[in-house]
Design an enzyme around this catalytic site. Structure first.
Site, PDB file in Angstrom:
ATOM      1  N   CYS A  83       0.845  -1.198   0.000  1.00  0.00           N
ATOM      2  CA  CYS A  83       0.000   0.000   0.000  1.00  0.00           C
ATOM      3  C   CYS A  83       0.878   1.245   0.000  1.00  0.00           C
ATOM      4  CB  CYS A  83      -0.897   0.031   1.245  1.00  0.00           C
ATOM      5  SG  CYS A  83      -2.255  -1.144   1.161  1.00  0.00           S
ATOM      6  N   ASN A 303     -13.682 -11.098 -20.204  1.00  0.00           N
ATOM      7  CA  ASN A 303     -14.350 -10.345 -19.132  1.00  0.00           C
ATOM      8  C   ASN A 303     -15.294  -9.264 -19.671  1.00  0.00           C
ATOM      9  OD1 ASN A 303     -14.670  -9.396 -16.362  1.00  0.00           O
ATOM     10  ND2 ASN A 303     -13.213  -7.769 -16.852  1.00  0.00           N
ATOM     11  N   GLU A 319      -6.159 -11.203 -28.290  1.00  0.00           N
ATOM     12  CA  GLU A 319      -5.364 -11.255 -27.062  1.00  0.00           C
ATOM     13  C   GLU A 319      -4.121 -12.096 -27.347  1.00  0.00           C
ATOM     14  OE1 GLU A 319      -5.514 -10.732 -23.444  1.00  0.00           O
ATOM     15  OE2 GLU A 319      -3.799 -12.092 -23.507  1.00  0.00           O
ATOM     16  N   ASP A 365      -8.459  -2.613 -23.558  1.00  0.00           N
ATOM     17  CA  ASP A 365      -8.072  -2.764 -22.147  1.00  0.00           C
ATOM     18  C   ASP A 365      -6.646  -3.286 -22.091  1.00  0.00           C
ATOM     19  OD1 ASP A 365      -7.959  -3.082 -19.420  1.00  0.00           O
ATOM     20  OD2 ASP A 365      -9.257  -4.844 -19.350  1.00  0.00           O
ATOM     21  N   CYS A 392      -4.919   0.841 -16.878  1.00  0.00           N
ATOM     22  CA  CYS A 392      -4.373   0.829 -15.507  1.00  0.00           C
ATOM     23  C   CYS A 392      -3.199   1.793 -15.397  1.00  0.00           C
ATOM     24  CB  CYS A 392      -3.962  -0.590 -15.117  1.00  0.00           C
ATOM     25  SG  CYS A 392      -2.759  -1.307 -16.235  1.00  0.00           S
TER      26      CYS A 392
HETATM   27  C1  SAM Z   1      -5.333  -5.352 -18.407  1.00  0.00           C
HETATM   28  S1  SAM Z   1      -5.428  -6.969 -19.055  1.00  0.00           S
HETATM   29  C2  SAM Z   1      -7.092  -6.987 -19.619  1.00  0.00           C
HETATM   30  C3  SAM Z   1      -7.711  -8.329 -19.815  1.00  0.00           C
HETATM   31  C4  SAM Z   1      -9.248  -8.366 -19.940  1.00  0.00           C
HETATM   32  N1  SAM Z   1      -9.754  -7.288 -20.753  1.00  0.00           N
HETATM   33  C5  SAM Z   1      -9.911  -8.370 -18.574  1.00  0.00           C
HETATM   34  O1  SAM Z   1     -10.662  -7.445 -18.260  1.00  0.00           O
HETATM   35  O2  SAM Z   1      -9.706  -9.339 -17.824  1.00  0.00           O
HETATM   36  C6  SAM Z   1      -4.439  -6.816 -20.461  1.00  0.00           C
HETATM   37  C7  SAM Z   1      -4.401  -8.031 -21.347  1.00  0.00           C
HETATM   38  O3  SAM Z   1      -3.538  -7.730 -22.451  1.00  0.00           O
HETATM   39  C8  SAM Z   1      -2.856  -8.907 -22.821  1.00  0.00           C
HETATM   40  N2  SAM Z   1      -1.670  -8.478 -23.601  1.00  0.00           N
HETATM   41  C9  SAM Z   1      -0.490  -7.997 -23.134  1.00  0.00           C
HETATM   42  N3  SAM Z   1       0.325  -7.683 -24.159  1.00  0.00           N
HETATM   43  C10 SAM Z   1      -0.355  -7.978 -25.299  1.00  0.00           C
HETATM   44  C11 SAM Z   1      -0.046  -7.871 -26.682  1.00  0.00           C
HETATM   45  N4  SAM Z   1       1.146  -7.416 -27.103  1.00  0.00           N
HETATM   46  N5  SAM Z   1      -0.989  -8.241 -27.571  1.00  0.00           N
HETATM   47  C12 SAM Z   1      -2.183  -8.695 -27.174  1.00  0.00           C
HETATM   48  N6  SAM Z   1      -2.529  -8.852 -25.868  1.00  0.00           N
HETATM   49  C13 SAM Z   1      -1.625  -8.477 -24.946  1.00  0.00           C
HETATM   50  C14 SAM Z   1      -2.568  -9.591 -21.496  1.00  0.00           C
HETATM   51  O4  SAM Z   1      -2.334 -10.965 -21.692  1.00  0.00           O
HETATM   52  C15 SAM Z   1      -3.845  -9.293 -20.706  1.00  0.00           C
HETATM   53  O5  SAM Z   1      -4.788 -10.330 -20.869  1.00  0.00           O
END
Ligand code: SAM
Length: 436
Positions: A83, A303, A319, A365, A392
């Site tokens: 934290c 999600n 993804e 996302d 994020c």
């Molecule tokens: C913040 S998470 C969001 C996942 C989903 N939208 C959720 O709400 O659970 C970001 C996602 O981006 C994927 N990711 C990271 N780098 C990536 C890339 N170069 N191309 C495609 N997906 C990627 C990760 O595996 C992860 O699942």
């Protein structure tokens, strides 16, 4: 500036607050960043680290406490690095995050038509995932988050941000690890919770013997948690307790009548209550009519894709993680939505990934690094009219918002969702509309 030795302790006036929640003051010409310190206070800080000419420390004693100061609820704050802002009123925490977002947008020349009030939920016992370090120090097993400004594993017996079932595993886990034949060879434990069950993955660098496996099995049964062992990469994860042969945890999204399966090592949002608000906020903000085509980029286990499909849209989710795409397909099948969704593994940062086909609506996302180098091309090739962007990282969100602006989109509304109370992490949702 010379390489002056880091003093053990410093007393200084705190002038401002950084986006990471640390108070900022000066010692001569040197910038000092202090955890557990607020503007207007004079603090005596234990100095812990130096990096790129700046010094970092932690306030031990505070004179003239600021109005926004609160007594931290957790006994391990501020030493524990989990934290960052527990010493602030919740109102001040939200202001810090909202201000960080609006300043990042201003720095990138983007103005929002509307900044929504922060959306918030539970302030403690919200976290369903954590990766804990493990160390044996003078015969004592330590297990927890890293200490602030350090690589050392913290000494903790509970965590108020974790869900109660996960927090209550911390002390028994230390006892379990101490009883194994190789406690020094256990570097990490990952824990994850679904709506009704918990799981943990015990990483081990040397082989566990039969007696270790028996103790682990017994621990899982006694604490009603699924335990997995992991000797190498995630492909080496093996069930080690009763019930662990079922590799999935689950969470529901009652707003859309959905149930999701996920493996403990899949990416999932860590705050399930806030996740529901975020998903519905993004879908309502997108305002796509039934039958419209939506691209869900960085879709994870579906999600957002599944609620979009349940709302009558035709969804294509992309993804990079193959296991997540497998789960997204299973989740679509299980929820009777397979005909409205399709999923594919795709590295969206790949230089060749410029044309994703036509879609009227985009949901993004991405990870902290942002949507990546192809965003501008997607905005042109898809012909998208509206974009819901979940992020994020205010920094990469604001940089990508500038790219959207360049492509003719205005930021109709933006706001934070406080997914991670008491930490400095900021989750943002922005809704963009094509204006030409
Ligand atoms: C913040 S998470 C969001 C996942 C989903 N939208 C959720 O709400 O659970 C970001 C996602 O981006 C994927 N990711 C990271 N780098 C990536 C890339 N170069 N191309 C495609 N997906 C990627 C990760 O595996 C992860 O699942």
């Amino acid at each position: 500036m010379g390489r002056t030795k880091l003093p053990k302790e410093l007393t200084l006036a705190v002038d401002s607050l950084g986006g990471d929640g640390h108070g900022v003051g000066m010692h001569g010409e040197r910038t000092i960043r202090i955890k557990n310190a607020l503007p207007g206070e004079t603090v005596t800080a234990r100095m812990l680290k130096r990096r790129k000419g700046e010094w970092f420390g932690e306030a031990r004693q505070v004179d003239d406490p600021a109005r926004e100061r609160r007594r931290a609820a957790c006994a391990f704050y501020p030493r524990c690095g989990g934290c960052a802002v527990q010493h602030m009123s919740y109102r001040a925490q939200l202001e810090l995050k909202q201000d960080g977002l609006t300043s990042a947008l201003a720095e990138n020349g983007v103005q929002a038509e509307r900044v929504r009030d922060p959306v918030h939920g539970p302030r403690f016992n919200y976290r369903t995932k954590a990766r804990f370090g493990v160390r044996v120090v003078n015969g004592e097993v330590l297990l927890g988050f890293r200490e602030s400004f350090s690589n050392r594993v913290g000494r903790m017996t509970e965590c108020l941000t974790l869900t109660e079932p996960l927090s209550s595993l911390i002390s028994p886990l230390k006892t379990l690890i101490a009883s194994l034949s190789i406690p020094e060879r256990i570097p990490q434990v990952e824990i994850a919770a679904g709506d009704v069950e918990e799981a943990l993955i015990l990483r081990h660098l040397d082989a566990l013997d039969a007696s270790d496996l028996e103790k682990i099995h017994h621990f899982g049964r006694r604490h009603q948690v699924r335990v997995y062992t992991q000797s190498g990469g995630y492909e080496t994860v093996e069930p080690a307790s009763p019930g662990a042969e079922n590799p999935y945890l689950g969470y529901r999204n009652p707003d859309y009548g959905l149930h999701f399966h996920f493996a403990p090592m899949d990416f999932t949002q860590v705050n399930l209550a806030m996740n529901l608000k975020l998903v519905s906020g993004a879908i309502v903000g997108l305002s796509a009519p039934a039958g419209a085509r939506v691209l869900d980029l960085f879709c994870g286990i579906g999600n957002f894709s599944l609620p979009l499909a349940a709302s009558g849209l035709a969804v294509r989710g992309l993804e990079a993680a193959a296991p997540a795409i497998e789960r997204a397909r299973q989740n679509a099948q299980y929820n009777g939505l397979a005909e409205r969704c399709e999923f594919a593994v795709q590295d969206l940062y790949d230089a060749d990934c410029l044309n994703l086909g036509q879609a009227d609506y985009l949901l993004l996302d991405p990870p902290r690094s942002g949507a990546g180098p192809n965003l501008l091309a997607w905005l042109e090739t898809t012909g998208a009219r509206r974009v819901a962007y979940v992020s994020c990282s205010p920094k990469s969100f604001a940089q990508d918002a500038a790219v959207l602006k360049q492509a003719g989109f205005s930021l109709e509304q933006v706001g934070i969702y406080d997914m991670f109370p008491n930490t400095a992490h900021v989750e943002t949702l922005g809704i963009f509309q094509r204006s030409w």
